[in-house]
Design an enzyme around this catalytic site. Structure first.
Site, mmCIF file in Angstrom:
data_model
loop_
_atom_site.group_PDB
_atom_site.id
_atom_site.type_symbol
_atom_site.label_atom_id
_atom_site.label_comp_id
_atom_site.label_asym_id
_atom_site.label_seq_id
_atom_site.Cartn_x
_atom_site.Cartn_y
_atom_site.Cartn_z
ATOM 1 N N GLU A 123 1.091 -1.057 -0.441
ATOM 2 C CA GLU A 123 -0.158 0.163 0.258
ATOM 3 C C GLU A 123 1.112 1.048 -0.213
ATOM 4 O O GLU A 123 1.574 1.102 0.116
ATOM 5 C CB GLU A 123 -0.724 0.161 1.212
ATOM 6 C CG GLU A 123 -2.031 -0.850 0.792
ATOM 7 C CD GLU A 123 -2.540 -0.976 2.984
ATOM 8 O OE1 GLU A 123 -2.309 0.077 3.545
ATOM 9 O OE2 GLU A 123 -3.297 -1.921 3.387
ATOM 10 N N LYS A 125 2.248 4.195 1.556
ATOM 11 C CA LYS A 125 2.352 5.056 2.985
ATOM 12 C C LYS A 125 2.116 6.377 3.112
ATOM 13 O O LYS A 125 2.346 7.347 2.432
ATOM 14 C CB LYS A 125 4.115 5.078 3.831
ATOM 15 C CG LYS A 125 3.927 5.622 4.965
ATOM 16 C CD LYS A 125 5.341 4.866 5.536
ATOM 17 C CE LYS A 125 5.234 5.158 6.972
ATOM 18 N NZ LYS A 125 4.976 6.625 7.619
ATOM 19 N N ASP A 127 1.196 10.574 4.431
ATOM 20 C CA ASP A 127 2.697 11.209 5.299
ATOM 21 C C ASP A 127 1.134 11.612 5.467
ATOM 22 O O ASP A 127 1.254 13.607 5.396
ATOM 23 C CB ASP A 127 3.503 11.849 4.676
ATOM 24 C CG ASP A 127 4.542 12.714 4.818
ATOM 25 O OD1 ASP A 127 4.946 11.915 6.729
ATOM 26 O OD2 ASP A 127 5.404 13.651 4.454
ATOM 27 N N TYR A 233 -7.201 2.691 5.734
ATOM 28 C CA TYR A 233 -6.045 1.174 5.609
ATOM 29 C C TYR A 233 -6.017 -0.166 6.186
ATOM 30 O O TYR A 233 -5.392 -0.695 6.260
ATOM 31 C CB TYR A 233 -4.537 2.227 4.948
ATOM 32 C CG TYR A 233 -4.039 2.590 6.336
ATOM 33 C CD1 TYR A 233 -3.915 2.599 8.026
ATOM 34 C CD2 TYR A 233 -3.724 4.066 5.955
ATOM 35 C CE1 TYR A 233 -3.417 3.135 8.452
ATOM 36 C CE2 TYR A 233 -3.565 4.909 7.082
ATOM 37 C CZ TYR A 233 -3.121 4.227 8.137
ATOM 38 O OH TYR A 233 -2.251 5.376 9.342
ATOM 39 N N LYS A 296 1.901 -5.574 4.183
ATOM 40 C CA LYS A 296 1.198 -6.136 5.416
ATOM 41 C C LYS A 296 1.009 -7.708 5.061
ATOM 42 O O LYS A 296 0.846 -7.906 3.787
ATOM 43 C CB LYS A 296 0.111 -5.574 5.357
ATOM 44 C CG LYS A 296 -0.037 -4.108 5.790
ATOM 45 C CD LYS A 296 -1.865 -3.271 5.582
ATOM 46 C CE LYS A 296 -0.799 -1.894 6.441
ATOM 47 N NZ LYS A 296 -2.331 -1.694 6.204
ATOM 48 N N LYS A 320 10.351 3.285 3.406
ATOM 49 C CA LYS A 320 10.656 5.043 2.734
ATOM 50 C C LYS A 320 11.635 4.776 1.851
ATOM 51 O O LYS A 320 12.418 4.333 1.336
ATOM 52 C CB LYS A 320 11.011 5.507 4.243
ATOM 53 C CG LYS A 320 10.837 5.233 5.878
ATOM 54 C CD LYS A 320 9.395 6.082 5.691
ATOM 55 C CE LYS A 320 9.335 7.320 6.365
ATOM 56 N NZ LYS A 320 9.716 7.531 7.478
ATOM 57 N N CYS A 423 31.567 41.604 6.962
ATOM 58 C CA CYS A 423 30.321 41.333 6.797
ATOM 59 C C CYS A 423 29.427 41.772 5.482
ATOM 60 O O CYS A 423 29.745 42.705 4.609
ATOM 61 C CB CYS A 423 29.908 42.399 7.883
ATOM 62 S SG CYS A 423 27.872 41.816 7.630
ATOM 63 N N CYS A 426 26.807 45.565 6.022
ATOM 64 C CA CYS A 426 27.608 46.267 6.963
ATOM 65 C C CYS A 426 29.348 46.329 6.719
ATOM 66 O O CYS A 426 29.302 47.808 7.289
ATOM 67 C CB CYS A 426 27.375 46.239 8.602
ATOM 68 S SG CYS A 426 27.990 45.248 9.355
ATOM 69 N N CYS A 441 29.613 37.998 12.376
ATOM 70 C CA CYS A 441 29.424 39.749 11.912
ATOM 71 C C CYS A 441 29.655 39.912 13.408
ATOM 72 O O CYS A 441 28.705 40.217 14.489
ATOM 73 C CB CYS A 441 29.086 40.259 11.377
ATOM 74 S SG CYS A 441 28.433 42.205 11.453
ATOM 75 N N CYS A 447 24.283 46.679 12.455
ATOM 76 C CA CYS A 447 24.653 45.853 11.452
ATOM 77 C C CYS A 447 22.928 45.542 11.020
ATOM 78 O O CYS A 447 22.394 44.700 11.608
ATOM 79 C CB CYS A 447 24.325 45.197 11.347
ATOM 80 S SG CYS A 447 24.836 43.080 9.916
HETATM 81 S S1 IVH Z 1 -1.021 0.518 8.681
HETATM 82 C C1 IVH Z 1 -0.063 -1.860 13.020
HETATM 83 N N1 IVH Z 1 -1.205 1.366 6.262
HETATM 84 O O1 IVH Z 1 2.370 5.449 8.586
HETATM 85 C C2 IVH Z 1 -0.195 -0.980 11.616
HETATM 86 N N2 IVH Z 1 0.216 2.801 8.577
HETATM 87 O O2 IVH Z 1 5.134 5.286 10.249
HETATM 88 C C3 IVH Z 1 -0.562 0.706 11.583
HETATM 89 N N3 IVH Z 1 0.348 5.007 7.945
HETATM 90 O O3 IVH Z 1 1.056 5.393 12.428
HETATM 91 C C4 IVH Z 1 -0.612 1.432 10.231
HETATM 92 N N4 IVH Z 1 0.077 5.115 5.142
HETATM 93 O O4 IVH Z 1 -0.228 7.055 10.940
HETATM 94 C C5 IVH Z 1 -0.655 1.723 8.234
HETATM 95 N N5 IVH Z 1 -1.119 2.555 4.029
HETATM 96 C C6 IVH Z 1 -1.161 2.733 5.718
HETATM 97 C C7 IVH Z 1 -0.331 3.663 5.990
HETATM 98 C C8 IVH Z 1 0.342 3.531 7.268
HETATM 99 C C9 IVH Z 1 0.204 6.009 6.142
HETATM 100 C C10 IVH Z 1 0.902 5.423 8.502
HETATM 101 C C11 IVH Z 1 0.725 5.454 10.211
HETATM 102 C C12 IVH Z 1 1.063 5.010 11.134
HETATM 103 C C13 IVH Z 1 2.368 5.225 10.710
HETATM 104 C C14 IVH Z 1 3.639 4.232 10.373
#
Ligand code: IVH
Length: 685
Positions: A123, A125, A127, A233, A296, A320, A423, A426, A441, A447
């Site tokens: 999935e 992630k 932010d 999610y 997952k 990441k 500087c 000044c 400076c 300044c």
């Molecule tokens: S699953 C027990 N799925 O990432 C696991 N988290 O760094 C529950 N996050 O606290 C999280 N996208 O806020 C999951 N597709 C995704 C996500 C996701 C973003 C965030 C979430 C979590 C943090 C962990």
């Protein structure tokens, strides 16, 4: 000293320093929404801390940041507009974090530990910030932030303003929980920052911080206006349909939840890597920010078998994306003078797109940095967004022969790069303090950027909080000769201000009201506002607790000052020097005449920690080590609240001998934890 202690001592110190640093970062990230470290750097430090803790098991501490997730819970010392007044509620299932990985090897390692042949759901992630939504009989009844993982703030009224979160659902089990991420789309983020810029309010560094700040506002109308969105999610609860995570998300989509279309079931690491490669590019076209991929285990029974560590599930891991970086042309190096006189070299770049924004300036830190990478105008340099705030240069490409562009002035091949010796603002001769990388400076009082920077700092929100005196207005009044130092602020007259083009009557009134109100700002903030070098907000508070008036502080010696927590010899020296300068004494006298608070309340028992912030604790029974009153004082000193009776809001019961049977029964019914005095003392040690 033997060889062991030569290695051991510094490592033990490093361990303690890392704990402190990571704890501070957690606070900046989750509470202040203003991180000063990149996620990558944070993770590296966390790994190092884990390594050191494994090496020195005698230093185990349940409070270590390796043992708990960061906390966003509302705390009393936050700025006034945010985060107060939400009910803190215990999570039914703790809200954990995810382990991070950065390479194919780390993903392979994780997959190897899983039962062979398991399917993996990939999935995006997202932010933003995580949210836990509770539905009962088809109605949204609670919406909790992650908080400290055990309990979160109920922000339901704000969540109800998000169109992509259903308030009613049909055909669902009677109770279940959905988890997901609340986000501010890029477009909304940019519009919000533009608006804030016009109003001279501080900008949000990234959409995550903006979303987090928004969700904790007290005014749902304003939240609605800002335009949050959400992706879900994860579904939790008892007797839910489906045997796999993928099936559950598909069902949730049918119920009306916003589930990303980007989820995919993968059968091996190659498929996972292909997914990562695809989305690393494609994510740039998404309307919201993403910072990686979440992997997952698909099968729910296998998830259960794998279980959890203290902080993370074993059945999921995050990958990441590398910090985005780009090569671009360095056109020129210019120099910027800050409020304390530090001269920072700035790279002026051919504009490039980076994490969704255009970058044309980046910091080159200091002279040593430029020399170590041998960077010159005309080079192609790597620019990165570290903590996602100020972009930085991290390297340069192999140099090619010849002038890259007509408008770039090159140094002759043989000439060495030289930092300016005067500087740029000044003309004063720069000084380099021994042991420091920065050139400075010394012309503090003459300044222009230092003068204006000090005034900007003085009026800023966390200092004197004077509305209506933003950067541009200060610049204008400075150029008109009306503002030369912080004391001049209190001599401003309505007609001086109103006669400026761009300002007028209304601005004059606002500004004067703000100036008048600042006379009530408490002593600790006045001390911070003075801008004594290295005396930040927290240090100022600690000093003000010990020296509760400017008169007592003025006569303190460096030695006396270093007795204060967090005040090292350098800070002490800066304070002593500040009061030795006759120009400062004159300014202070004028501020005193103006009526500023140069005295604080008498000594307050200070909070020792914020460990129990937001917790409601019941004491019951008799104790062996301390009296009940002593325990009450300890709870308060660590930020907790003493309450008399057990309710579902009780965080835990500090239970002694012969605890009342009523309380015990109630605690059992509500599932409230009982803690022995030994456990409690260990926790706050
Ligand atoms: S699953 C027990 N799925 O990432 C696991 N988290 O760094 C529950 N996050 O606290 C999280 N996208 O806020 C999951 N597709 C995704 C996500 C996701 C973003 C965030 C979430 C979590 C943090 C962990």
């Amino acid at each position: 000293m033997d060889l062991f202690s030569q290695i051991e001592e510094p490592e033990r110190e490093e361990l303690l320093a890392l704990r402190k640093e990571l704890e501070e970062q957690n606070y900046k990230y989750y509470v202040l929404n203003a991180p000063t470290m990149s996620d990558r750097e944070f993770d590296e430090k966390m790994h190092r801390l884990q390594e050191l803790e494994a090496r020195y098991p005698d230093m185990f501490d349940p409070k270590s940041p390796t043992q708990h997730v960061g906390s966003d819970l509302a705390v009393s010392h936050q700025p006034s507009a945010v985060s107060k007044g939400f009910e803190t509620v215990k999570h039914k299932y703790p809200m954990l974090s995810l382990a991070n990985s950065y390479s194919r090897e780390e993903i392979e390692d994780w997959v190897r530990k899983l039962p062979s042949g398991v399917e993996i759901v990939c999935e995006l992630k997202y932010d933003g910030l995580s949210i836990s939504l509770w539905y009962e009989n088809g109605e949204l009844v609670r919406a909790l932030t992650r908080g400290d993982g055990q309990q979160g703030d109920d922000v339901i009224e704000n969540i109800k303003t998000i169109p992509s979160i259903p308030r009613h659902v049909v055909g669902t089990p009677s109770t279940f929980e959905m988890r997901g991420e609340v986000l501010l789309p890029w477009e909304r983020f940019e519009a919000l920052n533009k608006e804030r810029e016009e109003q001279e309010e501080p900008l949000f560094a990234n959409p995550r911080n903006a979303a987090s700040g928004t969700l904790k506002l007290q005014d749902p109308k304003e939240v609605a206006r800002r335009g949050l969105t959400a992706y879900l999610y994860y579904m939790l609860g008892e007797n839910l349909p489906g045997k796999t995570h993928f099936e559950r998300l598909s069902t949730a989509r049918k119920w009306g939840f916003n589930i990303s279309d980007a989820i995919k079931v993968c059968k091996n690491v190659d498929e996972v890597m292909a997914y990562i490669a695809y989305w690393d590019t494609e994510r740039k076209n998404l309307p919201v920010a993403t910072d990686g991929i979440v992997l997952k285990v698909n099968d729910l029974a296998t998830q259960e078998e794998l279980g959890y560590t203290a902080k993370t599930p074993r059945w999921a891991i995050a990958y990441k994306f590398p910090a985005e970086k780009q090569l671009t042309l360095l056109k020129e190096i210019t120099y910027q003078v800050g409020r304390t006189g530090v001269v920072t070299p700035v790279a002026n770049l051919e504009p490039v797109q980076l994490s969704g924004t255009i970058v044309q300036r980046a910091t080159l830190h200091n002279e040593d940095f430029i020399r170590s990478l041998d960077i010159r105008p005309g080079d192609r340099v790597w620019v990165e967004k570290g903590g996602e705030i100020i972009p930085k240069i991290t390297g340069r490409a192999e140099r090619e022969i010849g002038r890259p562009r007509a408008d770039v002035a090159l140094l002759p091949e043989s000439a060495e790069y030289a930092f300016p010796d005067v500087c740029p603002e000044c003309g004063a001769k720069l000084v380099r303090v021994e042991g420091e990388a920065a050139w400075r400076c010394p012309n503090e009082a003459g300044c222009p950027p230092q003068i204006k920077g000090k005034i900007e700092h003085f009026v800023s929100r966390k200092a004197m909080n004077i509305d209506g005196l933003g950067e541009e207005t200060i610049d204008l009044l400075y150029r008109q000769g009306l503002l030369h130092n912080i004391a001049d602020i209190y001599d401003l007259k309505a007609e001086d201000i109103a006669s400026q083009e761009r300002l007028g009557e209304k601005s004059a009134q606002n500004m004067l009201a703000g100036i008048e109100a600042s006379k009530q700002v408490p002593w600790a903030r006045v001390l911070f506002a003075l801008g004594i070098r290295m005396v930040g907000e927290t240090t100022a508070k600690k000093i003000a607790r010990v020296y509760n008036s400017i008169d007592s502080l003025q006569w303190a010696t460096a030695e006396q000052l270093t007795a204060i927590e967090d005040v090292g010899p350098q800070i002490a020296e800066n304070i002593v020097r500040y009061f030795e300068d006759i120009r400062n004494l004159e300014i202070l006298e004028r501020l005193r005449q103006a009526g500023l608070q140069f005295e604080g309340e008498s000594l307050q028992p200070s909070a020792i920690s914020h460990q129990l912030d937001g917790m409601s604790i019941v004491i019951s029974g008799t104790f062996a080590h301390h009296s009940r009153d002593e325990y009450k004082a300890m709870i308060e000193a660590h930020g907790g609240k003493n309450v008399g009776s057990v309710s579902k809001k009780t965080s835990f019961i500090l239970a002694g001998e012969n605890m009342g049977p009523e309380k015990r029964k109630k605690a059992e019914e509500l599932g409230v934890r009982l803690m022995t005095e030994e456990e409690f003392l260990e926790m706050i040690k």
